[in-house]
Motif scaffolding. Structure first.
Motif, PDB file in Angstrom:
ATOM      1  N   ALA A 167      -2.928   2.947   3.732  1.00 55.83           N
ATOM      2  CA  ALA A 167      -4.023   2.770   4.309  1.00 55.83           C
ATOM      3  C   ALA A 167      -4.279   1.103   4.532  1.00 55.83           C
ATOM      4  CB  ALA A 167      -4.931   3.012   2.744  1.00 55.83           C
ATOM      5  N   MET A 168      -3.282   0.368   3.876  1.00 55.09           N
ATOM      6  CA  MET A 168      -3.527  -1.045   5.174  1.00 55.09           C
ATOM      7  C   MET A 168      -2.540  -0.553   5.600  1.00 55.09           C
ATOM      8  SD  MET A 168      -5.376  -3.373   4.085  1.00 55.09           S
ATOM      9  CE  MET A 168      -6.718  -4.008   2.751  1.00 55.09           C
TER      10      MET A 168
ATOM     11  N   ILE B 125     -11.660  -1.271   0.292  1.00 56.10           N
ATOM     12  CA  ILE B 125     -11.261  -2.542   0.579  1.00 56.10           C
ATOM     13  C   ILE B 125     -11.869  -2.682   1.183  1.00 56.10           C
ATOM     14  CG2 ILE B 125      -9.064  -3.809   0.482  1.00 56.10           C
ATOM     15  CD1 ILE B 125      -9.377  -2.217  -1.826  1.00 56.10           C
TER      16      ILE B 125
ATOM     17  N   TRP C 237      -7.488  -1.324   7.652  1.00 57.49           N
ATOM     18  CA  TRP C 237      -7.666  -0.713   6.448  1.00 57.49           C
ATOM     19  C   TRP C 237      -8.537   0.667   6.950  1.00 57.49           C
ATOM     20  CZ3 TRP C 237     -12.220   1.486   3.781  1.00 57.49           C
ATOM     21  CH2 TRP C 237     -12.093   1.918   2.718  1.00 57.49           C
TER      22      TRP C 237
ATOM     23  N   ARG D 238      -5.693  -0.669  -5.525  1.00 57.94           N
ATOM     24  CA  ARG D 238      -6.193  -2.272  -5.380  1.00 57.94           C
ATOM     25  C   ARG D 238      -4.457  -2.886  -5.525  1.00 57.94           C
ATOM     26  NH1 ARG D 238      -9.298  -0.674  -9.540  1.00 57.94           N
ATOM     27  NH2 ARG D 238      -9.225  -1.341 -10.716  1.00 57.94           N
ATOM     28  N   PHE D 239      -3.484  -2.572  -5.982  1.00 61.18           N
ATOM     29  CA  PHE D 239      -2.328  -3.104  -5.651  1.00 61.18           C
ATOM     30  C   PHE D 239      -2.528  -4.557  -4.174  1.00 61.18           C
ATOM     31  CE2 PHE D 239       2.378  -2.658  -4.896  1.00 61.18           C
ATOM     32  CZ  PHE D 239       2.933  -3.698  -6.153  1.00 61.18           C
ATOM     33  N   CYS D 240      -3.056  -4.140  -2.729  1.00 57.42           N
ATOM     34  CA  CYS D 240      -3.052  -4.496  -1.404  1.00 57.42           C
ATOM     35  C   CYS D 240      -3.653  -6.185  -2.720  1.00 57.42           C
ATOM     36  CB  CYS D 240      -4.055  -4.210  -0.603  1.00 57.42           C
ATOM     37  SG  CYS D 240      -5.584  -3.421  -1.143  1.00 57.42           S
TER      38      CYS D 240
ATOM     39  N   MET E 245      -6.447   5.006  -1.920  1.00 57.82           N
ATOM     40  CA  MET E 245      -6.509   5.171  -3.382  1.00 57.82           C
ATOM     41  C   MET E 245      -7.431   4.155  -4.326  1.00 57.82           C
ATOM     42  SD  MET E 245      -3.264   6.547  -4.486  1.00 57.82           S
ATOM     43  CE  MET E 245      -3.124   5.775  -6.394  1.00 57.82           C
TER      44      MET E 245
ATOM     45  N   CYS F 254       1.438  -1.516  -0.245  1.00 63.18           N
ATOM     46  CA  CYS F 254       0.211  -0.294  -0.355  1.00 63.18           C
ATOM     47  C   CYS F 254       0.688   1.171   0.194  1.00 63.18           C
ATOM     48  CB  CYS F 254      -0.867   0.103   1.313  1.00 63.18           C
ATOM     49  SG  CYS F 254      -1.911   1.164   1.556  1.00 63.18           S
TER      50      CYS F 254
HETATM   51  S1  SF4 Z   1      -6.480  -0.378  -2.578  1.00 65.98           S
HETATM   52 FE1  SF4 Z   1      -4.779  -1.363  -1.249  1.00 65.98          FE
HETATM   53  S2  SF4 Z   1      -3.533  -0.783  -1.513  1.00 65.98           S
HETATM   54 FE2  SF4 Z   1      -4.089   0.430  -2.946  1.00 65.98          FE
HETATM   55  S3  SF4 Z   1      -4.507   2.362  -1.120  1.00 65.98           S
HETATM   56 FE3  SF4 Z   1      -5.712   1.199  -1.000  1.00 65.98          FE
HETATM   57  S4  SF4 Z   1      -5.543   0.259   0.658  1.00 65.98           S
HETATM   58 FE4  SF4 Z   1      -4.043   1.050  -0.081  1.00 65.98          FE
END
Ligand code: SF4
Ligand code: SF4
Lengths: 288, 406
Positions: free
Chosen positions: A117-118, A159, A128, A137-139, A134, A113
């Motif tokens: 956020a995570m 999320i 989270w 969705r990389f998490c 933002m 992240c």
């Molecule tokens: S989508 Fe997941 S990785 Fe991306 S900012 Fe939100 S919590 Fe972080």
């Protein structure tokens, strides 16, 4: 956390550390020692699904309707349900397995992240935070257990995943599922204590358990631990994850970043100067 | 510094820009009509996407958090933009003046690619308004590869803007500003190459934690290096193909220097592409042998891998070599096209096709995802055309620039 300071120091000392940079340079002490954790003993679970119900309540997700037919096929957690029970049957018995975020000791999601956020809290739960996220969705891409879920049909999507009831814990409470499980199949405690307890159970009745605590080492260790009577692959656990923490997969790359930043520009300049003598029209390029 | 010191007359500049905004050629052409329709539909779909959420226009799912907006627009688009830093390296660092005539158009292309394709990332973000979080620093996730890539995108766009800005100044007739901006070029080039090295490989590093989700024939801890190396021939192939198209389309905007050097540039690029492709092929084979991947070949994914390796790496490598040896212009272009297709295939393989190859419900893009992607491409082409028609990108710099030298 250690990695971050390491990268910073590395940036500062740059060259002098070059020889010490190896992929496994991260400290080997396991930081998960004092994390809060959950131990799920699948041999005690009766499949009553109380945990599912109280989880919905605790997270304000009551719109979701539970059906008796739910257990007929294997389900995954979703934006509607943070935890659920799956049923696996073999010749002798029915095994009920609770599913939710594993709260990894060194979570891939949190290291992925870019806004924090995570977050792996120091207490153990991975949470989270809406105001930071933002929505990249990389998490989701990174989590080895495919846990985080995304609200694709919302203009302001969240999320969604289990937080081990972090807020309740902050107020001194227990996770809802732990507190309400009538069979004590889910217990809460410090990770080390739970590991000791799990080992005690295996030692006491070796016939009832396979000699393996899922989550002790998987993906670098998780704060949700499982006991089972059958090998874990039979109840569809991911057994190919290895024992290294997932964030370590990117440390090699991240370590090299400050090096490139420090070394590349002077190298390029030097190269340019060296080439100047060779290419006779370099002068013109210069003056253009 | 007041505007006068910089030699800028605000009023006349304003008037000039207004006059330049008017179209310079026929408005109703086949191309323009198609572009308009695609962009208009795209705009409607983008509104839909923001009102109803990503699920309304994309086929993304919990299994497939990233689709072609990332896998194609961002990851492939940025690889194609690699021509800018590669060429800057050749011209400014290695001092090979041969490629100088096309450096501006290449950097401009690179810059616009970042603006539009990396910009497409904003469409894909669930909460794009929070994109400022990692920038203003209220939450730095410095252990995140994504954080690094995001920052490098931004900084790199700045360096490319600086590199191309003398052309803007020449267009506006800002002499002093041009001189000043021109002085920044070398610094921008060096910073730009450094940043490119890192974020081209960084895009590959994004997939490092998807370890068990990407088919072993494509997953490797060396993805960052593979992405970096392939961005060189991806970018240069783009330069070849685009250069050949420009050569036809923008003939009237082309200086003698650019037209005359066209052929020798093509062959030079063919040679470089061949060499780098060869290095890449070697790396791939090394990883294949080292990873003992023989077992994987006997499957659908194995066939796909062989197609990618033989048809889109080895083959263009041979084509470029032969085209260079026999000075065959057409084959250079064919080589360029095949290489570009190969890059698309490779990036989509890593991000979408070989990603969760085991999943029951595979992702396939919706027509709307494709439509919006096309809209972005057309928009970029229109802006590119607008600039080339007005500024000294392919054409000679104004006379005063030459007079000011020496
Ligand atoms: S989508 Fe997941 S990785 Fe991306 S900012 Fe939100 S919590 Fe972080
Ligand atoms: S299971 Fe996934 S979402 Fe949960 S802490 Fe681990 S990496 Fe994060």
């Amino acid at each position: 956390m250690e990695r971050r300071t390491f990268v910073k120091t590395l940036g500062a000392i740059g060259l002098s550390t070059l020889p010490t940079i190896t992929k496994g340079a991260e400290s080997k002490s396991s930081p998960g020692e004092e994390f809060n954790a959950i131990l799920i003993d699948t041999t005690l679970c009766t499949g009553c699904r109380t945990c599912e119900e109280v989880c919905l309540e605790a997270n304000g997700m009551q719109e979701f309707e539970m059906n008796d037919s739910d257990l007929e096929k294997e389900r995954d957690t979703s934006t509607d349900q943070l935890t659920l029970i799956n049923l696996y049957e073999n010749e002798e018995n029915e095994i009920y397995v609770k599913k939710q975020c594993m709260h990894c000791s060194q979570p891939a999601c949190a290291s992925a992240c870019l806004t924090k956020a995570m977050l792996k809290t120091k207490e153990g739960p991975v949470i989270w935070r809406e105001d930071k996220c933002m929505g990249c969705r990389f998490c989701m891409l990174s989590c080895p257990f495919d846990v985080p879920k995304f609200e694709y049909h919302s203009a302001n999507p969240k999320i969604v995943k289990c937080t081990m009831c972090f807020e309740r814990q902050q107020k001194g409470g227990l996770p809802a599922c732990v507190e309400n499980c009538p069979s004590e199949a889910i217990i809460f405690g410090k990770r080390t204590e739970l590991l000791t307890e799990a080992k005690r159970r295996i030692a006491e009745s070796p016939d009832d358990y396979v000699n393996h605590i899922y989550g002790e080492h998987e993906a670098g260790g998780t704060c949700v631990l499982y006991l089972s009577s059958v090998p874990f692959e039979e109840i569809n656990f991911r057994t190919n994850l290895g024992n290294d923490a997932y964030p370590e997969l990117t440390t090699g790359f991240l370590y090299s970043v400050p090096l490139v930043i420090i070394l590349w520009p002077p190298f390029l300049l030097a190269m340019r100067n060296a080439m100047k003598g060779k290419v006779n029209n370099a002068e013109e390029v210069e003056n253009e | 510094m007041s505007s006068n010191e910089l030699g800028i007359n605000i009023k006349s500049t304003y008037k000039f820009i207004l006059s330049e905004l008017k179209p310079k050629s026929k408005i109703i052409t086949h191309f323009n009509v198609i572009a308009f329709i695609i962009i208009a539909i795209g705009a409607v779909l983008i509104v839909l996407r923001f009102v109803k959420g990503l699920g309304a226009v994309t086929n993304l799912s919990q299994e497939y958090p990233w689709g072609i907006w990332i896998g194609f627009d961002v990851i492939t688009g940025v690889a194609f933009a690699g021509g800018a830093y590669s060429l800057c390296f050749i011209v400014y660092i290695l001092g090979d003046k041969k490629y100088k005539p096309i450096i501006r158009v290449t950097v401009l292309n690179g810059f616009l690619a970042y603006v539009f394709y990396a910009g497409a990332l904003l469409l894909d973000l669930g909460k794009p308004w929070n994109v400022i979080n990692p920038i203003i620093g209220n939450s730095f996730g410095v252990s995140s590869v994504m954080f690094l890539v995001a920052w490098h995108f931004m900084l790199y766009m700045l360096t490319e803007l600086v590199e191309i800005s003398p052309a803007f100044a020449e267009w506006l007739g800002w002499r002093k500003v041009r001189k000043y901006l021109h002085g920044l070029t070398l610094g921008a080039v060096i910073l730009g190459i450094t940043l490119s090295t890192l974020h081209q490989s960084g895009l590959g590093a994004l997939f490092l934690m998807a370890k068990n989700k990407i088919h072993p024939l494509w997953y490797s801890e060396f993805i960052p290096i593979l992405f970096f190396v392939s961005s060189i021939f991806a970018g240069l192939s783009m330069v070849i193909v685009e250069g050949s198209i420009s050569h036809k389309v923008f003939k009237n905007r082309m200086s003698d220097e650019v037209s005359k050097s066209h052929n020798s540039i093509l062959f030079g690029l063919a040679k470089i592409c061949a060499v780098v492709l060869y290095v890449y092929l070697f790396l791939k084979l090394l990883l294949f042998i080292h990873g003992e991947h023989w077992v994987h070949l006997n499957s659908q994914m194995g066939v796909l891998w062989l197609v990618e390796m033989i048809g889109f790496v080895a083959l263009p490598c041979v084509i470029f070599t032969q085209a260079f040896r026999y000075r065959n212009e057409l084959w250079v272009k064919i080589g360029g096209i095949i290489t570009m297709l190969g890059i698309i295939l490779n990036r989509l393989n890593v991000s979408v096709i070989a990603f969760k190859w085991y999943a029951a419900d595979r992702y396939f893009p919706s027509w709307m995802e494709i439509e919006i992607t096309l809209a972005i491409i057309f928009l970029e082409i229109l802006v590119l055309r607008w600039i080339i028609h007005r500024m000294p990108i392919l054409s000679d710099s104004p006379v005063w620039v030459k007079n000011e030298k020496h």
